[in-house]
Design a protein around this motif. Structure first.
Motif, PDB file in Angstrom:
ATOM      1  N   UNK A 266      43.329  35.272  37.009  1.00  0.00           N
ATOM      2  CA  UNK A 266      41.893  35.254  36.783  1.00  0.00           C
ATOM      3  C   UNK A 266      41.254  36.605  37.024  1.00  0.00           C
ATOM      4  N   UNK A 267      41.862  37.390  37.918  1.00  0.00           N
ATOM      5  CA  UNK A 267      41.209  38.618  38.364  1.00  0.00           C
ATOM      6  C   UNK A 267      41.608  39.833  37.529  1.00  0.00           C
ATOM      7  N   UNK A 268      42.863  39.871  37.076  1.00  0.00           N
ATOM      8  CA  UNK A 268      43.341  41.068  36.378  1.00  0.00           C
ATOM      9  C   UNK A 268      43.632  40.757  34.910  1.00  0.00           C
ATOM     10  N   UNK A 269      42.833  41.357  34.027  1.00  0.00           N
ATOM     11  CA  UNK A 269      42.918  41.052  32.603  1.00  0.00           C
ATOM     12  C   UNK A 269      44.304  41.398  32.040  1.00  0.00           C
ATOM     13  N   UNK A 270      44.902  42.491  32.519  1.00  0.00           N
ATOM     14  CA  UNK A 270      46.219  42.898  32.013  1.00  0.00           C
ATOM     15  C   UNK A 270      47.270  41.864  32.424  1.00  0.00           C
ATOM     16  N   UNK A 271      47.231  41.443  33.666  1.00  0.00           N
ATOM     17  CA  UNK A 271      48.147  40.420  34.184  1.00  0.00           C
ATOM     18  C   UNK A 271      47.994  39.126  33.372  1.00  0.00           C
ATOM     19  N   UNK A 272      46.721  38.801  33.082  1.00  0.00           N
ATOM     20  CA  UNK A 272      46.432  37.595  32.309  1.00  0.00           C
ATOM     21  C   UNK A 272      47.006  37.702  30.908  1.00  0.00           C
TER      22      UNK A 272
END
Lengths: 279, 266
Positions: free
Chosen positions: A105-111
Motif C-alpha cells: 500500500x505504501x510503495x508504488x514500485x513494490x505494488x
C-alpha cells in the motif's frame, strides 16, 4: 406522602451535579443473541426429527453424540490435532500478510512489482493445488500448515493493502511536516491508521483458515476433526458428523470475538470515531 | 530570526478532468517577503492559491519555478525551522493530546524529561492542562486546534504557518482563539504566516495582508493598527479598523483580470 417519597428516591440517585442517570431499560445485546440461537435450535430440533437420521440430524442427537465423543476423549485429541496446524498457519499468515500489505500500500514500485501475485493468489482455487503440495511436502504437519497459511494470508494482506490506501494524505503530511523518515511514517502513522483494516482481514481469514484446515485433513493424512467428519459420514452416523462441525463453528465464533476484544483494547479510538463507544 | 522570502514562485498542477490532462497554474510569479516577528495574512477567494503558497513555504509542495528561503537559506523540503497548523488540526486519532505534542518533539529528537516538560509547557500555553490525556475525538473542535497549535510550536520553529486555523470553528471560539494567538505571538515573537478568507481575522491579526487573485499577489496592505491588539473590542471600535476592512473588501471585490477578459468576449 408518596410524592415526598418519590422526591427522596430521585435525590438519592442524583449525582453531585444533580444529574439523574436514566434507568437502563434496553435488553443487553448478548441476551438477544441467546434468544435468537435458542429459537433456531428449537426449530432445527422440530424439523430435524421429521427427517430420516441418515439425511439430517438435530440438536439433541448431536448433543448425545458429542457426549459420547467427549467421554472417550476422541474429540479432544482430534481438536488438539486440528488446532496445532491451524494456530501455526494462521499465525504465520498474520505475521507475513500484514507487513506485506503495508509495503504494497505504501510503495508504488513494490505494488507494481508484487501486487499482481497477491491479487492472483487471492483468486486462485488453492484447493486444486493440494495434490501438488502433498507431493512437495508429504502428508504430515508441514503440508497442513502450508495449506492453512496459503488460504488465510491473502485476505489479511489485501485488506491491509486497501487499508493503507485509505489512510488520509493529511495524516501522512503530519509526519512529513515533522521531517519523519518513511520508515517512521510507516510504523507510527500508517500502521496504527491501518489497524482496523488489518483486524478486519484477520477476521475474514478465520473462516478461510477453518475451511483450509478441514480440506487439509480430508486430502492429506486423514486426521483431527476432519477425520471424525469423514469416518462418521462413511458410517452414515450423521449426528456424530455434526459434532466436529459444531465445535469448529463455536471455535471460530470465539476466535472472532477474541480478536474483536483485542481490537477494542489496542485501538479504542476506532470505536470512538464510529460512535460505538456509548457505554 | 525568522525571515521568509518568496522569489518568483510558480506552481503548475496537472489535473485530469474526464481523461484529459489540464495544466492549472495555481501560482504565477509570486514574490513577497515577511520580516522576522511579523504577522502576515494571505487572503483571497477560494482557488486563488493561498493554501498552495503556504504549503510551498512549509515544503509540503515543491514550486515549479522559484524558491523560498528562510533567513536567506533556500529551503529544501520540510524542516524544523517551520511549523504548520492545519485547517482541521489533523491530530493522530490514536494518540492523546499530550502524545500528539510529544510525537512532534520525538520526531525532532527530543527525549526524556525535556520532552515531557516541553510538551506540557506548550499544552499549558494553549490552555489545555486539564485535558492532556484525552484523545482527539474526546476533544471539541477548538481544543483540537489548540493541540494542533501546541504541536506546531513545541518544536520551536522560527516561522509558524497556519492554514485557515480557525475556519472550522464557531464564531465565539474563533474570536477567543484569535485573542489567544495574538497573546502567544506577543510572548514568543514568532513570525506567523496565516491563510484566511475572513476579512476581520486578517485585519485584526496581521501586520500586513497579502491579497491574492488567480495565483498572483494583487495587493499588499499595511495594517497600521496599534499593538498589542489583545483587546479585540477596542480594536473593532476604531475608525481605522473599519477603514482598513473596507479597503481590503474593495481590493477583494475589484473585478479581476480574468473576469474582465470574459466580459470583453461577451
Amino acid at each position: 406522602m408518596s410524592a415526598i417519597i418519590d422526591q427522596a428516591a430521585i435525590k438519592s440517585s442524583a449525582d453531585e451535579d444533580g444529574f439523574v442517570e436514566p434507568a437502563e431499560r434496553k435488553i443487553p445485546k448478548f441476551v438477544l443473541t441467546l434468544i435468537s440461537v435458542f429459537v433456531a435450535l428449537v426449530l432445527w430440533e422440530i424439523a430435524g426429527r421429521r427427517v430420516n437420521p441418515i439425511f439430517a440430524s438435530y440438536p439433541s442427537a448431536i448433543a448425545v453424540a458429542f457426549w459420547e465423543l467427549a467421554r472417550t476423549g476422541a474429540l479432544w485429541s482430534a481438536t488438539y490435532d486440528s488446532l496445532r496446524p491451524f494456530v501455526l498457519g494462521y499465525g504465520i499468515a498474520i505475521l507475513i500478510g500484514a507487513p506485506l500489505g503495508l509495503l504494497l500500500g505504501r510503495y508504488a514500485v513494490f505494488e507494481a512489482l508484487f501486487g499482481i501475485y497477491v491479487t492472483a493468489g487471492f483468486a486462485m482455487p488453492l484447493v486444486a493445488l493440494v495434490p501438488l503440495l502433498t507431493l512437495w511436502l508429504g502428508l504430515g504437519f508441514a503440508v497442513k500448515v502450508t495449506i492453512i497459511f496459503l488460504m488465510s494470508v491473502f485476505p489479511i494482506c489485501i485488506n491491509t493493502w486497501l487499508g493503507v490506501r485509505a489512510v488520509p494524505k493529511s495524516l501522512i503530511e503530519v509526519g512529513r511536516a515533522l521531517v519523519a523518515p518513511n520508515s517512521v511514517i510507516l510504523r507510527r502513522i500508517v500502521f496504527p491508521a491501518t489497524l482496523p483494516y488489518i483486524v478486519a482481514g484477520m477476521k475474514l481469514a478465520i473462516g478461510r483458515a477453518v475451511v483450509a484446515m478441514i480440506i487439509a485433513e480430508f486430502f492429506t493424512a486423514i486426521s483431527g476433526l476432519g477425520a471424525i467428519i469423514i469416518n462418521s459420514a462413511n458410517n452414515f452416523d450423521t449426528a456424530t458428523m455434526f459434532v466436529p462441525i459444531v465445535v469448529l463453528v463455536v471455535l471460530a465464533i470465539g476466535l472472532t470475538s477474541f480478536i474483536g476484544f483485542v481490537e477494542r483494547k489496542l485501538a479504542p479510538w476506532q470505536a470512538e470515531i464510529a460512535g460505538r463507544n456509548e457505554a | 530570526m525568522g525571515e521568509v522570502t518568496l522569489t518568483n514562485v510558480s506552481k503548475r498542477f496537472n489535473i485530469r478532468i474526464d481523461g484529459q490532462v489540464q495544466k492549472v497554474n495555481a501560482l504565477s510569479h509570486v514574490a513577497f517577503s515577511v520580516a522576522d516577528g511579523e504577522l502576515v495574512a494571505l487572503i483571497g477567494p477560494s482557488g486563488c492559491g493561498k493554501t498552495t503558497a503556504l504549503r510551498i513555504i512549509m515544503g509540503l509542495e515543491t514550486p515549479t519555478t522559484g524558491q523560498v528561503s528562510v533567513d536567506g537559506v533556500a529551503i529544501n523540503g520540510c524542516g524544523y525551522d517551520r511549523g504548520i497548523v492545519f485547517q482541521h488540526a489533523e491530530l493522530l486519532p490514536w494518540l492523546t493530546a499530550y502524545e500528539n505534542v510529544a510525537f512532534a518533539l520525538e520526531m525532532k529528537g527530543v527525549r526524556g524529561a525535556v520532552l515531557k516538560d516541553t510538551a506540557m509547557r506548550y499544552l499549558d500555553l494553549v490552555g489545555l492542562t486539564k485535558s492532556v490525556n484525552r484523545r482527539p475525538y474526546q476533544l471539541s473542535g477548538g481544543m483540537q486546534q489548540r493541540v494542533g497549535i501546541a504541536r506546531a510550536l513545541a518544536i520551536d520553529p522560527k516561522v509558524l504557518l497556519m492554514d485557515e486555523p480557525f475556519g472550522a470553528l464557531d464564531a465565539q471560539t474563533r474570536e477567543q482563539m484569535q485573542g489567544e494567538l495574538l497573546e502567544i505571538q506577543a510572548r514568543t515573537k514568532k513570525t506567523v504566516i496565516f491563510v484566511t478568507h475572513d476579512l476581520d481575522e486578517a485585519v485584526l491579526l496581521a501586520d500586513r495582508v497579502v491579497v491574492m487573485r488567480d495565483g498572483r499577489v494583487s495587493e499588499i496592505l499595511n495594517v497600521d493598527l496599534p499593538r498589542p491588539r489583545t483587546d479585540i473590542e477596542a480594536i473593532r471600535g476604531m475608525a481605522a479598523y473599519a477603514d482598513l476592512r473596507f479597503r481590503l473588501w474593495k481590493s477583494l471585490h475589484a473585478p479581476s483580470v480574468s473576469t474582465q477578459k470574459l466580459e470583453s468576449v461577451n
